[in-house]
Scaffold this active site. Structure first.
Site, PDB file in Angstrom:
ATOM      1  N   ARG A 101       0.879  -1.188   0.000  1.00  7.44           N
ATOM      2  CA  ARG A 101       0.000   0.000   0.000  1.00  7.44           C
ATOM      3  C   ARG A 101       0.904   1.221   0.000  1.00  7.44           C
ATOM      4  O   ARG A 101       1.691   1.412   0.931  1.00  7.44           O
ATOM      5  CB  ARG A 101      -0.916   0.004   1.226  1.00  7.44           C
ATOM      6  CG  ARG A 101      -1.592   1.356   1.444  1.00  7.44           C
ATOM      7  CD  ARG A 101      -2.702   1.303   2.461  1.00  7.44           C
ATOM      8  NE  ARG A 101      -3.854   0.591   1.931  1.00  7.44           N
ATOM      9  CZ  ARG A 101      -5.057   0.598   2.488  1.00  7.44           C
ATOM     10  NH1 ARG A 101      -5.274   1.268   3.600  1.00  7.44           N
ATOM     11  NH2 ARG A 101      -6.046  -0.080   1.956  1.00  7.44           N
ATOM     12  N   HIS A 128      -7.364   0.963  -6.349  1.00  6.02           N
ATOM     13  CA  HIS A 128      -7.522   0.060  -5.199  1.00  6.02           C
ATOM     14  C   HIS A 128      -8.113  -1.258  -5.724  1.00  6.02           C
ATOM     15  O   HIS A 128      -9.242  -1.620  -5.410  1.00  6.02           O
ATOM     16  CB  HIS A 128      -8.438   0.713  -4.163  1.00  6.02           C
ATOM     17  CG  HIS A 128      -8.374   0.091  -2.796  1.00  6.02           C
ATOM     18  ND1 HIS A 128      -7.541  -0.979  -2.485  1.00  6.02           N
ATOM     19  CD2 HIS A 128      -9.042   0.384  -1.644  1.00  6.02           C
ATOM     20  CE1 HIS A 128      -7.708  -1.295  -1.218  1.00  6.02           C
ATOM     21  NE2 HIS A 128      -8.600  -0.497  -0.684  1.00  6.02           N
ATOM     22  N   GLN A 131      -9.734  -4.045  -3.476  1.00 11.51           N
ATOM     23  CA  GLN A 131     -11.069  -3.676  -2.999  1.00 11.51           C
ATOM     24  C   GLN A 131     -12.118  -4.016  -4.050  1.00 11.51           C
ATOM     25  O   GLN A 131     -13.207  -4.496  -3.732  1.00 11.51           O
ATOM     26  CB  GLN A 131     -11.106  -2.179  -2.695  1.00 11.51           C
ATOM     27  CG  GLN A 131     -12.440  -1.703  -2.163  1.00 11.51           C
ATOM     28  CD  GLN A 131     -12.732  -2.178  -0.756  1.00 11.51           C
ATOM     29  OE1 GLN A 131     -11.905  -2.030   0.128  1.00 11.51           O
ATOM     30  NE2 GLN A 131     -13.905  -2.757  -0.535  1.00 11.51           N
ATOM     31  N   ASP A 224     -17.354   6.889  -1.434  1.00 14.21           N
ATOM     32  CA  ASP A 224     -16.122   6.730  -0.660  1.00 14.21           C
ATOM     33  C   ASP A 224     -15.835   8.085  -0.022  1.00 14.21           C
ATOM     34  O   ASP A 224     -16.467   9.097  -0.368  1.00 14.21           O
ATOM     35  CB  ASP A 224     -14.973   6.288  -1.591  1.00 14.21           C
ATOM     36  CG  ASP A 224     -13.676   6.017  -0.831  1.00 14.21           C
ATOM     37  OD1 ASP A 224     -13.734   5.763   0.386  1.00 14.21           O
ATOM     38  OD2 ASP A 224     -12.594   6.064  -1.457  1.00 14.21           O
ATOM     39  N   CYS A 264     -16.231   1.206   0.633  1.00 11.34           N
ATOM     40  CA  CYS A 264     -15.059   0.382   0.973  1.00 11.34           C
ATOM     41  C   CYS A 264     -14.663   0.532   2.437  1.00 11.34           C
ATOM     42  O   CYS A 264     -13.972  -0.327   2.969  1.00 11.34           O
ATOM     43  CB  CYS A 264     -13.896   0.730   0.054  1.00 11.34           C
ATOM     44  SG  CYS A 264     -13.224   2.395   0.306  1.00 11.34           S
ATOM     45  N   ARG A 292     -13.097  -8.907   1.451  1.00 13.38           N
ATOM     46  CA  ARG A 292     -11.683  -8.592   1.207  1.00 13.38           C
ATOM     47  C   ARG A 292     -10.836  -9.840   1.469  1.00 13.38           C
ATOM     48  O   ARG A 292      -9.920 -10.147   0.721  1.00 13.38           O
ATOM     49  CB  ARG A 292     -11.216  -7.453   2.131  1.00 13.38           C
ATOM     50  CG  ARG A 292     -11.836  -6.100   1.852  1.00 13.38           C
ATOM     51  CD  ARG A 292     -11.410  -5.534   0.514  1.00 13.38           C
ATOM     52  NE  ARG A 292      -9.961  -5.413   0.396  1.00 13.38           N
ATOM     53  CZ  ARG A 292      -9.227  -4.411   0.893  1.00 13.38           C
ATOM     54  NH1 ARG A 292      -9.821  -3.428   1.538  1.00 13.38           N
ATOM     55  NH2 ARG A 292      -7.912  -4.384   0.725  1.00 13.38           N
TER      56      ARG A 292
HETATM   57  N1  NVA Z   1     -10.050   6.604  -1.179  1.00 10.50           N
HETATM   58  C1  NVA Z   1      -9.648   6.155   0.132  1.00 10.50           C
HETATM   59  C2  NVA Z   1      -9.827   4.677   0.264  1.00 10.50           C
HETATM   60  C3  NVA Z   1      -9.509   4.104   1.620  1.00 10.50           C
HETATM   61  C4  NVA Z   1      -9.617   2.629   1.683  1.00 10.50           C
HETATM   62  C5  NVA Z   1      -8.218   6.569   0.418  1.00 10.50           C
HETATM   63  O1  NVA Z   1      -7.368   6.435  -0.468  1.00 10.50           O
HETATM   64  O2  NVA Z   1      -7.959   7.042   1.521  1.00 10.50           O
HETATM   65  N1   CP Z   2     -11.136  -0.430   2.476  1.00 11.22           N
HETATM   66  C1   CP Z   2      -9.851  -0.440   2.909  1.00 11.22           C
HETATM   67  O1   CP Z   2      -8.892  -0.628   2.148  1.00 11.22           O
HETATM   68  O2   CP Z   2      -9.750  -0.297   4.256  1.00 11.22           O
HETATM   69  P1   CP Z   2      -8.395  -0.063   5.092  1.00 11.22           P
HETATM   70  O3   CP Z   2      -7.860   1.285   4.707  1.00 11.22           O
HETATM   71  O4   CP Z   2      -8.816  -0.159   6.517  1.00 11.22           O
HETATM   72  O5   CP Z   2      -7.411  -1.150   4.707  1.00 11.22           O
END
Ligand code: NVA
Ligand code: CP
Length: 307
Positions: A101, A128, A131, A224, A264, A292
């Site tokens: 990540r 993502h 997801q 989101d 998500c 997930r």
């Molecule tokens: N769009 C959000 C998704 C979190 C799972 C982010 O990147 O923070």
């Molecule tokens: N939806 C998602 O990726 O959650 P986290 O940021 O908690 O991993």
């Protein structure tokens, strides 16, 4: 060539289906695949915070017979002290896959180019894709199929979730609508890729500023956060800019009667979605979160078979 999973269209529609079929099979029989028996280790690296991704990969890798090695950028040399290329070369000598990540998609591409083990995007600024495997699995569970369904994403069209919805749903032959205010529309190159996939697979793409138009008749309504990780300094401006894009009961009323609501998570009730919608009868967010685990186990099993 090592097979990686960096964006939703790194796989074909047939491969997407294969992974989703396997995910459903693994949900029914969680310990039926042991591709990491040994036990082999999978590195899971976080440059951003996480709950679901961290827990689902840790549990999933253990379920598959392996050992998860959870790393944070702050406690490793990656980034400030050591290049991605050197990290990639070291890791491949010891682990069976790298899950990462991070911020820039380019970093994932560099990691993938520099290593012989599969690299998985566990969220970047642009995509993502893990997801979306879970989300498509959840839609299949609740709707029975994917092709021909209409999904409406309302909110930050320029976000990783919006981009992944565009690619993954177009690949699945769905009609994907994105409603976002001016200045927050999806990246044009990604829209073009999605349109090409939609044309190949019988779906369609609609990008609009009109949330009602996007949601009208939709089978799935998604939103989101308005403030993704790394954008915290823009919070006040974004809350203003997205004000008219909240998913509330009035907006949901434009969707199909049996539409499901997805997110998500983490969610900010009262901002991108009202509590009555996210905690209401149409919401499938807990199935989505659980999936997930199953979808990523399927992805890792499938990737390790390819390599
Ligand atoms: N769009 C959000 C998704 C979190 C799972 C982010 O990147 O923070
Ligand atoms: N939806 C998602 O990726 O959650 P986290 O940021 O908690 O991993």
């Amino acid at each position: 060539m090592t097979k990686h999973f960096l964006r939703d269209d790194d796989i074909t529609q047939a491969q997407q289906n294969e992974i989703l079929d396997l995910a459903l099979a693994l949900k029914a029989e969680p310990y039926s695949e042991k591709p990491l028996a040994g036990p082999q280790t999978v590195a899971v690296i976080f440059d951003k915070t996480s709950t679901r991704t961290r827990v689902s990969f840790a549990v999933g890798i253990a379920d598959l017979g392996g050992v998860p090695l959870i790393m944070d950028s702050g406690t490793s040399q990656l980034g400030a002290k050591e290049s991605i290329a050197d990290t990639a070369r070291v890791m491949e000598r010891m682990v069976s896959a790298i899950v990462w990540r991070t911020f820039a998609q380019a970093g994932l591409e560099e990691m993938a180019a520099g290593t012989t083990v599969p690299v998985v995007n566990a969220l970047s600024d642009e995509f993502h894709p893990c997801q979306l495997l879970a989300d498509l699995m959840t839609i299949r569970e609740h709707k029975g199929n994917l092709a021909g369904l209409t999904v409406a994403f309302v909110g930050d069209g320029s976000s990783n979730m919006s981009h992944s919805y565009l690619l993954a749903c177009a690949l699945a032959g769905m009609n994907v609508h994105v409603a976002a205010p001016a200045g927050y529309q999806p990246a044009p190159a990604i829209v073009r890729d999605a349109e090409k996939l939609a044309a190949e697979h019988g779906g369609s793409v609609l990008i609009t500023e009109d949330a009602v138009a996007a949601v009208s008749g939709a089978d799935v309504v998604v939103t989101d956060t308005w403030v993704s990780m790394g954008q915290e300094d823009q919070k006040a401006q974004r809350q203003k800019d997205f004000e008219r894009y909240q998913v509330d009961a009035a907006l949901m009323a434009h969707a199909d009667k049996s539409a499901i609501f997805m997110h998500c998570l983490p969610a900010y009730r009262g901002y991108e979605v009202t509590a009555d919608v996210i905690d209401g009868a149409q919401s499938v967010i807990w199935d989505e979160a659980e999936n997930r685990l199953h979808a990523q186990k399927a992805l890792l099993t499938w990737l390790l078979r390819q390599n």
